[in-house]
Write a protein that holds these residues in place. Structure first.
Motif, PDB file in Angstrom:
ATOM      1  N   SER A  76       8.830  -9.028   0.362  1.00 29.68           N
ATOM      2  CA  SER A  76       8.888  -7.672   0.920  1.00 29.68           C
ATOM      3  C   SER A  76      10.323  -7.209   1.027  1.00 29.68           C
ATOM      4  N   PHE A 120       4.528  -1.538  -5.269  1.00 25.03           N
ATOM      5  CA  PHE A 120       4.381  -2.955  -5.541  1.00 25.03           C
ATOM      6  C   PHE A 120       4.565  -3.240  -7.018  1.00 25.03           C
ATOM      7  N   CYS A 138      -1.250  -0.900   0.634  1.00 23.96           N
ATOM      8  CA  CYS A 138      -0.446  -0.038  -0.227  1.00 23.96           C
ATOM      9  C   CYS A 138      -1.235   1.159  -0.757  1.00 23.96           C
ATOM     10  N   TYR A 178       6.489  -6.125  -2.587  1.00 20.86           N
ATOM     11  CA  TYR A 178       6.321  -4.773  -2.042  1.00 20.86           C
ATOM     12  C   TYR A 178       7.665  -4.242  -1.580  1.00 20.86           C
TER      13      TYR A 178
END
Length: 188
Positions: A76, A120, A138, A178
């Motif tokens: 992330s 992503f 998402c 992400y």
């Protein structure tokens, strides 16, 4: 003495100038329209084809599990304009075709309500077409209240068809990454 054969009558010149200005204005409007359409069109293309490591969206589980193990790592990143901390899910090692659920944990570190979205990708890119998400945070905008912490689930599987792609025969690990960014409404 002036050569009258090379002068253009004034009304004809004005008409040509208006036409050139109209064509120029149409080009500017067209280019601005294409600039705004480029991002959603590219995103749609990537989602349909799996291009650039874009995972697929699945509505049902795969037809079977195969005897090949794959590790999925999670990553992330948070853009500077979003005061969130996001902890990626722990890695998962499972047979290809198994449906797994993991959770990212997001915390709003600010004193105001903030909304964010996540984009992503999957690496290696060629594996993106085989990475299927059945449920994912998402897909929608996330709004967190000041100081709020939430678990954000991902339900996914790796399509057993990956095993038939000889280019991916040596792949033992896939990374789902992400990047979180502030959404346009900013939490309002």
């Amino acid at each position: 003495m002036a050569d009258a054969s090379h002068s253009i009558p004034e009304p004809l010149t004005a008409r040509r100038n208006r036409r050139v200005a109209l064509i120029g204005a149409c080009l500017v409007v067209g280019m601005v329209g294409l600039a705004y359409a480029a991002v959603p069109l590219y995103q749609l293309f990537c989602q349909v084809t799996g291009f650039a490591g874009t995972p697929q969206i699945a509505s049902e589980a795969p037809r079977g599990v195969i005897d090949r193990v794959m590790t999925v790592q999670f990553d992330s990143n948070v853009a500077n304009d979003l005061s969130w901390t996001v902890k990626a899910a722990s890695s998962v090692t499972d047979n290809i075709g198994t449906v797994d659920t993991v959770h990212y944990i997001a915390t709003n570190n600010s004193d105001k309500t903030l909304s964010g979205m996540a984009v992503f990708n999957v690496s290696p890119e060629k594996a993106g077409v085989y990475f299927n998400k059945m449920e994912c945070f998402c897909f929608t905008e996330q709004t967190l209240q000041p100081g709020e912490t939430v678990e954000m689930p991902i339900v996914f599987f790796i399509d057993p068809e990956l095993d038939k792609n000889h280019e991916l025969a040596t792949i033992k690990e896939i990374t789902l990454s992400y990047t979180f960014y502030a959404s346009d409404n900013g939490g309002s």
